[in-house]
Every structure is written in structure tokens, then in C-alpha cells.
Design a protein around this motif. Structure first.
Motif, PDB file in Angstrom:
ATOM      1  N   VAL A 482       0.801  -1.117   0.001  1.00  0.00           N
ATOM      2  CA  VAL A 482       0.054  -0.020  -0.261  1.00  0.00           C
ATOM      3  C   VAL A 482       0.869   1.163  -0.139  1.00  0.00           C
ATOM      4  CG1 VAL A 482      -1.781   1.214   1.199  1.00  0.00           C
ATOM      5  CG2 VAL A 482      -1.880  -1.267   1.116  1.00  0.00           C
ATOM      6  N   MET A 483       0.560   2.161  -1.201  1.00  0.00           N
ATOM      7  CA  MET A 483       1.357   3.313  -1.215  1.00  0.00           C
ATOM      8  C   MET A 483       0.569   4.425  -0.889  1.00  0.00           C
ATOM      9  SD  MET A 483       4.657   2.128  -2.041  1.00  0.00           S
ATOM     10  CE  MET A 483       5.459   0.873  -2.368  1.00  0.00           C
ATOM     11  N   MET A 484       0.710   5.188   0.241  1.00  0.00           N
ATOM     12  CA  MET A 484       0.085   6.531   0.312  1.00  0.00           C
ATOM     13  C   MET A 484       0.784   7.747   0.503  1.00  0.00           C
ATOM     14  SD  MET A 484      -2.383   4.368   3.406  1.00  0.00           S
ATOM     15  CE  MET A 484      -1.103   3.545   3.956  1.00  0.00           C
ATOM     16  N   ASP A 485       0.185   8.856  -0.302  1.00  0.00           N
ATOM     17  CA  ASP A 485       0.857  10.136  -0.269  1.00  0.00           C
ATOM     18  C   ASP A 485      -0.003  11.205   0.553  1.00  0.00           C
ATOM     19  OD1 ASP A 485       2.964  11.736  -0.660  1.00  0.00           O
ATOM     20  OD2 ASP A 485       2.370  12.054  -3.045  1.00  0.00           O
ATOM     21  N   PRO A 528      15.384   4.354  11.790  1.00  0.00           N
ATOM     22  CA  PRO A 528      15.651   5.183  10.851  1.00  0.00           C
ATOM     23  C   PRO A 528      16.678   4.356   9.766  1.00  0.00           C
ATOM     24  CG  PRO A 528      17.100   5.656  12.466  1.00  0.00           C
ATOM     25  CD  PRO A 528      16.280   4.713  13.114  1.00  0.00           C
ATOM     26  N   VAL A 529      16.323   4.181   8.526  1.00  0.00           N
ATOM     27  CA  VAL A 529      17.034   3.336   7.497  1.00  0.00           C
ATOM     28  C   VAL A 529      18.010   4.589   6.504  1.00  0.00           C
ATOM     29  CG1 VAL A 529      15.935   1.268   7.572  1.00  0.00           C
ATOM     30  CG2 VAL A 529      15.270   3.316   5.906  1.00  0.00           C
ATOM     31  N   SER A 530      17.777   5.815   6.556  1.00  0.00           N
ATOM     32  CA  SER A 530      18.129   6.897   6.040  1.00  0.00           C
ATOM     33  C   SER A 530      17.755   8.306   7.005  1.00  0.00           C
ATOM     34  CB  SER A 530      17.971   7.098   5.032  1.00  0.00           C
ATOM     35  OG  SER A 530      16.465   7.738   4.569  1.00  0.00           O
ATOM     36  N   ALA A 531      18.155   9.338   6.529  1.00  0.00           N
ATOM     37  CA  ALA A 531      17.826  10.425   7.487  1.00  0.00           C
ATOM     38  C   ALA A 531      16.340  10.857   7.516  1.00  0.00           C
ATOM     39  CB  ALA A 531      18.751  11.674   6.796  1.00  0.00           C
ATOM     40  N   HIS A 532      15.748  10.552   6.596  1.00  0.00           N
ATOM     41  CA  HIS A 532      14.294  10.896   6.405  1.00  0.00           C
ATOM     42  C   HIS A 532      13.289   9.553   6.051  1.00  0.00           C
ATOM     43  CE1 HIS A 532      15.624  15.125   6.493  1.00  0.00           C
ATOM     44  NE2 HIS A 532      16.406  14.932   5.282  1.00  0.00           N
ATOM     45  N   VAL A 533      13.714   8.440   6.280  1.00  0.00           N
ATOM     46  CA  VAL A 533      12.933   7.251   6.146  1.00  0.00           C
ATOM     47  C   VAL A 533      13.057   6.236   7.340  1.00  0.00           C
ATOM     48  CG1 VAL A 533      12.369   5.083   4.554  1.00  0.00           C
ATOM     49  CG2 VAL A 533      13.178   7.219   3.654  1.00  0.00           C
ATOM     50  N   ARG A 552       3.861   8.279   2.757  1.00  0.00           N
ATOM     51  CA  ARG A 552       4.931   9.642   2.335  1.00  0.00           C
ATOM     52  C   ARG A 552       4.446  10.681   2.759  1.00  0.00           C
ATOM     53  NH1 ARG A 552       6.814  10.438  -3.869  1.00  0.00           N
ATOM     54  NH2 ARG A 552       4.965  11.069  -3.845  1.00  0.00           N
ATOM     55  N   PHE A 553       4.755  11.934   3.317  1.00  0.00           N
ATOM     56  CA  PHE A 553       4.428  12.820   3.726  1.00  0.00           C
ATOM     57  C   PHE A 553       5.096  14.069   2.985  1.00  0.00           C
ATOM     58  CE2 PHE A 553       3.887   9.964   7.084  1.00  0.00           C
ATOM     59  CZ  PHE A 553       2.688  10.054   7.519  1.00  0.00           C
ATOM     60  N   GLY A 554       4.105  15.053   2.683  1.00  0.00           N
ATOM     61  CA  GLY A 554       4.637  16.225   1.874  1.00  0.00           C
ATOM     62  C   GLY A 554       5.243  17.384   2.774  1.00  0.00           C
ATOM     63  N   GLN A 565      10.128  12.612  13.862  1.00  0.00           N
ATOM     64  CA  GLN A 565       9.677  14.046  13.388  1.00  0.00           C
ATOM     65  C   GLN A 565      10.390  14.604  12.164  1.00  0.00           C
ATOM     66  OE1 GLN A 565       9.968  16.273  17.091  1.00  0.00           O
ATOM     67  NE2 GLN A 565       8.048  15.738  17.837  1.00  0.00           N
ATOM     68  N   ASN A 566      11.542  14.180  11.989  1.00  0.00           N
ATOM     69  CA  ASN A 566      12.529  14.679  10.765  1.00  0.00           C
ATOM     70  C   ASN A 566      12.325  13.708   9.536  1.00  0.00           C
ATOM     71  OD1 ASN A 566      13.334  16.771  12.183  1.00  0.00           O
ATOM     72  ND2 ASN A 566      15.131  15.402  13.042  1.00  0.00           N
ATOM     73  N   ALA A 567      11.176  12.707   9.498  1.00  0.00           N
ATOM     74  CA  ALA A 567      11.068  12.072   8.796  1.00  0.00           C
ATOM     75  C   ALA A 567       9.826  12.497   7.327  1.00  0.00           C
ATOM     76  CB  ALA A 567      10.736  10.599   9.112  1.00  0.00           C
ATOM     77  N   HIS A 568      10.109  11.843   6.345  1.00  0.00           N
ATOM     78  CA  HIS A 568       9.182  12.191   5.470  1.00  0.00           C
ATOM     79  C   HIS A 568       8.471  11.006   4.647  1.00  0.00           C
ATOM     80  CE1 HIS A 568      11.713  10.720   2.156  1.00  0.00           C
ATOM     81  NE2 HIS A 568      12.530  11.807   2.405  1.00  0.00           N
ATOM     82  N   THR A 569       8.921   9.841   5.248  1.00  0.00           N
ATOM     83  CA  THR A 569       8.118   8.512   4.842  1.00  0.00           C
ATOM     84  C   THR A 569       8.377   7.505   5.944  1.00  0.00           C
ATOM     85  OG1 THR A 569       9.001   8.797   2.704  1.00  0.00           O
ATOM     86  CG2 THR A 569       8.531   6.538   3.094  1.00  0.00           C
TER      87      THR A 569
END
Length: 697
Positions: A482-485, A528-533, A552-554, A565-569
Motif C-alpha cells: 500500500v503506497m499512500m501520499d 531510521p534507515v536513512s535521514a528521512h525514512v 509518504r508525507f509532503g 519528526q524529521n521523517a518524510h516517509t
């Protein structure tokens, strides 16, 4: 780069059972009962029964380690990875020496029973049998285990018939009544009875031999513990009831002096069978028992030098795999060693001493389980866990050392000499070439600076090998994920949970309570698997296949989760509890993709569910395009997915039809206007592009 050959996984549950059972029945039943009865009299059956319980700690520990690390070499591999290559050398070389002596002794026993009807010299017969079994082992594990199946089936059927007819002769209730001629129930007192337990315990020692071929076992998480358990039940019942019959049928003097007690008892109550058939069948069973022990011994013994050679503890030549998929050189060296033992030693005496070393290894295996669990290595994921930790392991250690002491000073001296020899080999041959350390360096903070991180990577590789055969691939997971934006809004864990529960019902049709339980804040960890994921992965017993939720968050959306809090995904991976380690494997694949070059740019630039899906799919395992781009598929439009011919590993995972994403099912019909997402091994995907349909079929 040439592909490294590996052992084939072709051993089934019955093969595990046959190998374990065949390795136990030889001298323990066909030679030893008379000697044991001379010490304990009427209580000899109870000694065999209790000895079966004493092997449980070693069996359970071996099962746990075999399912966590199903690799060739068994005891060697477990001790090496738990306590380092020095202990691995002691376990590997010592096990090889012990099994070589025990297997040679079994073939001498086989020659002795053949000598009842054939005038053959024992040693020459044993050497010829060693060569014959060695050749069978070279030609393949399937051929070896087919012979093992035949031998064990013959053996067990005849022994069950012996027990049934014997109990009919004695009466079931009367069989448990002590015979006055054998003296008190504990003939030599409690001390003598305890010593008898130690004497007959070695009858069960072959039970764990199967661990050395764990790398060749299909579904080791199930087949190894279950096969060993069924084998132990079989052996304990036959040993216990068989010795009860011997006590009732044979006179004390005849039993105590007999080296063929089962055959002698058969003469007493199977005399009605024509042509002495009853005794002939017992001799056949004895020959099958000794043959199965020798055959299984060659198979398991050869895997120790094979595994050690792969780790550079013995010459590399011993790791070579022949054209039949077996470690040919290691088998030939093992056969040569057995022939040397038959020619140079009093095999019976040295085989008894070798049993003491096996007892030491049982104790060390229990230690290895404690080390692996206390190391807290996240990739240590046994498919079966020994119960009653750590008390069962402590009891197993105490039992092993107690039984060694019971065996006397010669046994202790032999064990010490073999250990010293192994230490010297390691010091002069291998120690300068290795950086590997065991899990024991992960236990204490003082040793933590020296811990060997390669062990964690190796265990992760084992998890991958254990689970890759399942229809639970990373590509299939991504295809149905499921991919959600979300461009705007504030999202805390409760809001995220509501979104996932709705998707769980509409997309996957599973109980939304699974989401509620998996998102319990007290046990939820976002890694955290990267800075934002960030990713969270949990196992749940009610799931039948893994599922992935990607949110995924805009830039105008805000995540109110303390650790992200610093994640986008955010990725939430939910996985079945079996096969063990699948959660780590799939999470590892996700991390590998997220950390790849240009992922961040491609991920944030993707504008649709389909594009997000393609970014997460590993490129070399994924193809996407209109059906018209694939001539082989174009010729098969109108067919159901289940009826479409594809290369071996290829799968139609998704279909895009009229702007909608459809998860392909066996009943879905393929249309000419469809776009398809295909997953599979790179070579098979290339075949799909290039190979005409007529050739594929």
C-alpha cells in the motif's frame, strides 16, 4: 566470477528421522544389553528409559542451533560461531575423530553378524563395507539417504515385530515383574544403577548426528526438531521394551555373557518359525543397524572437514564439491581414515573412549546456546527454541561432565589428548589466518570492543538462505504493498493506525486488530534507515504473508511521532512469525534500496502509486511496460494468469488497466491493452524479453 558450489537441500523429514534413528541402533541394542544387565539386573530397562531423558537437553540445544544456523558441520559450526575458531577446531576435529571411530566400530559389528552365516574375516569385511558406503556417499545425498531409508525401515519393522512377539510371549504386565534370578531390582545398589545409566547413555549419542547435514535439510525449522523427536521416541520405546524382554526370556548367565543377546532371545521364543527364520530376521536387523550407523557416520563425519575447510581451519581442498553435489574429497579422506583405524587400532576399545569426547561436545553445545542467546545478536533467529532456558542447558552441561567422570580415567585421558591435539592444530595451522571471533565477544561490555561484526552479517545471510525458497519474496511484497501520499495535515500514531486499519480491511482483507496490536506504542520501534525514512517491522501469528504499508508525507504535512519528526516517509512491515527471520530479511532489502544512490531524489520525484512502487522495486528483479512490449505475453492475452507460460521464477505481480492498479490473481485475465509489472530473477526476465514462446514451452 564462477558460482560457488553449495550442498543441495534434498533431505526430507523422513531422511532426518532415518539418519537419527539409524545412528542410534547398533551396539546399544545388539551388543550392550547383556553387559548393562550384569551391572543392574532387573532395572536395566529403567536405565535405558532414563538415559533417553538425559539426552533431551543436548537434543533440544542441537535442534535450536541447527534451525538458527543450518550449515554443514553441525557441532563444529555452532561452537565456532558461538565461542570462536579455537573451540570450533576442537568441536570439528574432535567430532570427526569420534564419529570415524564409532562408524568403524559399527562396521566391525556388521562384519561380526555376517560371520554368523558367512565365513568372512571381520576386518577385511569391514574395510570393504567402508569403501562401498563411501562410494554411495560420493554419488549423492539422495542415494545415501535412500539406502538409509531402506536400512532403517527394515530395522525398525523387525524390531517392532520382535517387541510385539516378545511381549506376547511374556505378557505385558508380567514383563515389568522383576525376575528373582537377577537379584534385587537394583542389583548393584543405586550407585551401580546410576553407572549403568552412564554406560547405556552412549546408545543415544547418534541422535544428533543429523545436525552436521543441516545445510542439506529441507525446511530445517520443522524437519530437524520433529525428526529428532520422533527418532528419540522410537529408540526409547524399542530399547526399553526390548531389554524388558531380554530379562524375561534369557537366563541371567546366558544374558550377562552374550554379545548377541537379541539373536539369543529370538532363538528362545521364535523357534516355531520355519527354517530358523526368526533368528535370520534378527540377524538381518542387526546388519541393517550396524550398516545404517556406518553409512550415516560417513555422511555426517565428512561434513566436518568440509565445513572447516570453508573456514580455512583445514586445507581448502576438503571443501570441494564434486559433480554429484557432495563433498567428494572430504568423503574420501573420511573413508581413508576409517580404513586406517580398522587396520591399526583395537576399534572396540577406542570407540568406547570416543564416546566420552562426544559427551564433552554435548556439554559444549549447551554452552553455545547460552552464549548465542546472551549475545543478543539480532540476527540470531532460531526456528525452534529449546524450552526452559537456561535451566535445561545448565542441566545438560552437568549431565555431560558427570557421565564423562562415570566413564573412568581412560575416557577422561582420551578426551584430554584429543582436545590438546586440536588446540595444537589450531595454533600451528590456522590461528594466524583468521580474524573471525565468536558470539561470546558480544556478551560482556568489556569484550564488546572486540566483538566480531561479521558474525551478524553471516547470520543475516543464513536467514536469507533459509527463507528465500518461500513464496514470500521482496518483489512480491512491494508489488502488493500500500503506497499512500499525504500532502497536508498532522499525523500521530493514532491517525496513522486508523489509516492502516482501513487499508488492511479494504486492500488485504485481514483483521484490523492486527494493526492495533502491531502499533502498540510500548513495543513499537521506528528504525531510521536513512535521514528521512523510518521503518517499523513486527511479526504476528495471524498473518499468512508479509504486508507493507508506506506513508509518504509532503512538506506541509507534520508527523507528531517522537522518534520520527524529521521523517518524510514511514514504512510499516508486518510479517508472519514463520519462517523465522523473514522480517529481518525483508527489512534488510528495504534498507538496501533506501540507502542506494539517488533514491531520495527518485522517491520524492515520483508522482503516483505506480512510480513509488517502481522506486522501491529492485531494478534487476523488475520489469514494467505494456503487454505489447512482450511478444510472449501478447500471444497469450485472453488467458487467465494461472494458464500463462512464463520462465521459472517470473510472476505477473500487478496489472494497470484503465488507470486502475490490479493485484494479479490466478483468475485474472490478461488483456492486450494492459500494462504489467513483472518480477523474477534477472536471467529469467531477460528470457521473457528475448526467448520465443515456442522455446519456453
Amino acid at each position: 566470477m564462477p558460482k560457488v558450489k553449495s550442498l543441495k537441500r534434498n533431505l526430507t523429514l523422513f531422511d532426518v528421522y532415518a539418519m537419527s534413528t539409524g545412528a542410534m541402533f547398533s551396539s546399544g541394542l545388539f551388543l550392550l544389553p547383556g553387559i548393562a544387565a550384569s551391572y543392574s539386573g532387573n532395572s536395566v530397562w529403567l536405565a535405558y528409559f532414563l538415559a533417553g531423558f538425559l539426552i533431551l537437553p543436548a537434543m533440544y540445544c542441537m535442534a535450536e542451533l541447527s534451525t538458527a544456523m543450518p550449515k554443514a558441520g553441525g557441532t563444529y559450526y555452532f561452537l565456532d560461531r558461538a565461542m570462536g575458531p579455537l573451540m570450533g577446531t576442537i568441536g570439528g576435529l574432535g567430532s570427526w575423530i569420534a564419529v570415524v571411530f564409532k562408524s568403524a566400530f559399527a562396521l566391525v559389528g556388521m562384519g561380526a553378524y555376517l560371520g554368523i552365516y558367512l565365513n568372512l574375516p571381520f576386518t577385511i569385511t569391514a574395510i570393504l563395507l567402508t569403501i562401498a558406503f563411501g562410494l554411495i556417499n560420493v554419488f549423492g545425498a539422495k542415494e545415501t539417504t535412500f539406502l538409509q531409508r531402506v536400512l532403517v525401515t527394515t530395522l525398525v519393522v523387525i524390531l517392532i515385530a520382535f517387541v510385539i512377539l516378545g511381549l506376547r510371549e511374556t505378557g505385558l504386565i508380567k514383563a515389568f515383574t522383576p525376575e528373582a534370578g537377577h537379584g534385587d531390582f537394583f542389583k548393584s545398589g543405586l550407585v551401580g544403577f546410576v553407572s549403568t545409566i552412564g554406560l547405556v547413555f552412549v546408545s543415544y549419542a547418534g541422535l544428533t548426528k543429523v545436525a552436521s547435514v543441516a545445510e542439506e535439510v529441507q525446511n530445517p525449522d520443522r524437519n530437524i526438531p520433529l525428526g529428532m523427536t520422533l527418532s528419540l521416541i522410537t529408540a526409547t520405546v524399542i530399547y526399553t521394551l526390548g531389554t524388558l524382554i531380554l530379562i524375561k526370556i534369557l537366563e541371567p548367565e546366558a544374558l550377562y555373557s552374550s554379545l548377541t543377546p537379541i539373536a539369543d532371545a529370538g532363538r528362545e521364543f521364535l523357534g516355531w518359525a520355519p527354517f530358523d527364520l526368526g533368528v535370520i530376521l534378527i540377524v538381518v536387523a542387526a546388519i541393517a543397524a550396524f550398516a545404517s550407523t556406518g553409512n550415516a557416520g560417513i555422511m555426517s563425519a565428512s561434513r566436518y572437514p568440509y565445513a572447516m575447510a570453508k573456514d580455512r581451519l583445514v586445507p581448502n581442498r576438503l571443501s570441494q564439491i564434486g559433480k554429484y553435489g557432495t563433498p567428494t574429497t572430504a568423503i574420501m579422506v573420511t573413508v581413508a581414515a576409517m580404513i586406517a583405524v580398522l587396520l591399526l587400532f583395537d576399534v572396540a576399545s577406542v570407540a568406547k573412549l570416543a564416546s566420552a569426547f562426544q559427551l564433552l561436545l554435548f556439554g559444549l553445545v549447551c554452552v553455545a546456546v547460552i552464549v548465542m542467546r546472551e549475545s543478543k545478536i539480532p540476527t540470531y533467529k532460531p526456528g525452534y527454541k529449546a524450552p526452559f532456558y537456561p535451566w535445561l542447558q545448565i542441566i545438560g552441561i552437568l549431565i555431560s561432565f558427570w557421565l564423562i567422570i562415570e566413564m573412568g580415567i581412560l575416557a577422561i585421558a582420551f578426551t584430554g589428548m584429543v582436545t590438546i591435539g586440536c588446540v595444537l592444530w589450531y595454533h600451528f595451522y590456522a590461528s594466524g589466518n583468521l580474524e573471525r571471533r565468536g558470539a561470546i565477544f558480544h556478551i560482556h561490555q568489556r569484550l564488546g570492543q572486540q566483538r566480531y561484526e561479521g558474525l551478524e552479517r553471516e547470520l543475516m545471510t543464513i536467514i536469507h538462505d533459509r527463507t528465500q525458497a518461500e513464496n514470500l519474496s521482496y518483489e512480491a511484497l512491494i508489488a502488493r504493498s500500500v503506497m499512500m501520499d499525504f500532502r497536508y495535515g498532522i499525523y500521530d500514531i493514532k491517525h496513522v493506525g486508523d489509516i492502516m486499519r482501513e487499508q488492511a480491511q479494504t486492500r488485504f482483507n485481514f483483521d484490523p486488530d492486527i494493526i492495533t496490536q502491531s502499533l502498540d506504542e510500548s513495543s513499537l520501534h521506528l528504525h531510521p534507515v536513512s535521514a528521512h525514512v523510518h521503518i517499523a517491522y513486527k511479526t504476528h501469528p495471524d498473518l499468512t504473508q508479509p504486508e507493507l504499508f508506506v506513508l509518504r508525507f509532503g512538506p506541509q504535512a507534520r508527523i507528531e511521532i517522537a522518534s520520527a519528526q524529521n521523517a518524510h516517509t514511514l514504512m510499516f512491515l508486518l510479517v508472519p512469525t514463520k519462517p523465522v527471520g523473514l522480517d529481518l530479511r525483508l527489512a534488510g532489502h528495504l534498507a538496501e534500496v533506501v540507502q542506494s544512490e539517488h533514491f531520495e531524489t527518485r522517491w520524492l520525484d515520483s508522482r503516483s502509486d505506480k512510480e513509488m512502487n517502481e522506486v522501491l522495486m529492485r531494478d534487476d528483479h523488475f520489469l514494467h511496460g505494456p503487454v505489447k512490449q512482450f511478444p510472449n505475453l501478447l500471444k497469450q492475452t485472453g488467458k487467465k494468469i494461472a494458464d500463462i507460460t512464463l520462465p521459472a521464477s517470473c510472476l505477473i505481480a500487478m496489472i494497470e488497466r484503465d488507470g486502475r492498479i490490479i493485484v494479479a490473481t490466478p483468475e485474472t485475465k490478461l488483456l492486450e491493452s494492459d500494462e504489467v509489472a513483472l518480477i523474477g530473477e534477472p536471467s529469467d526476465l531477460n528470457d521473457l524479453r528475448e526467448t520465443p514462446l515456442e522455446i519456453m514451452e
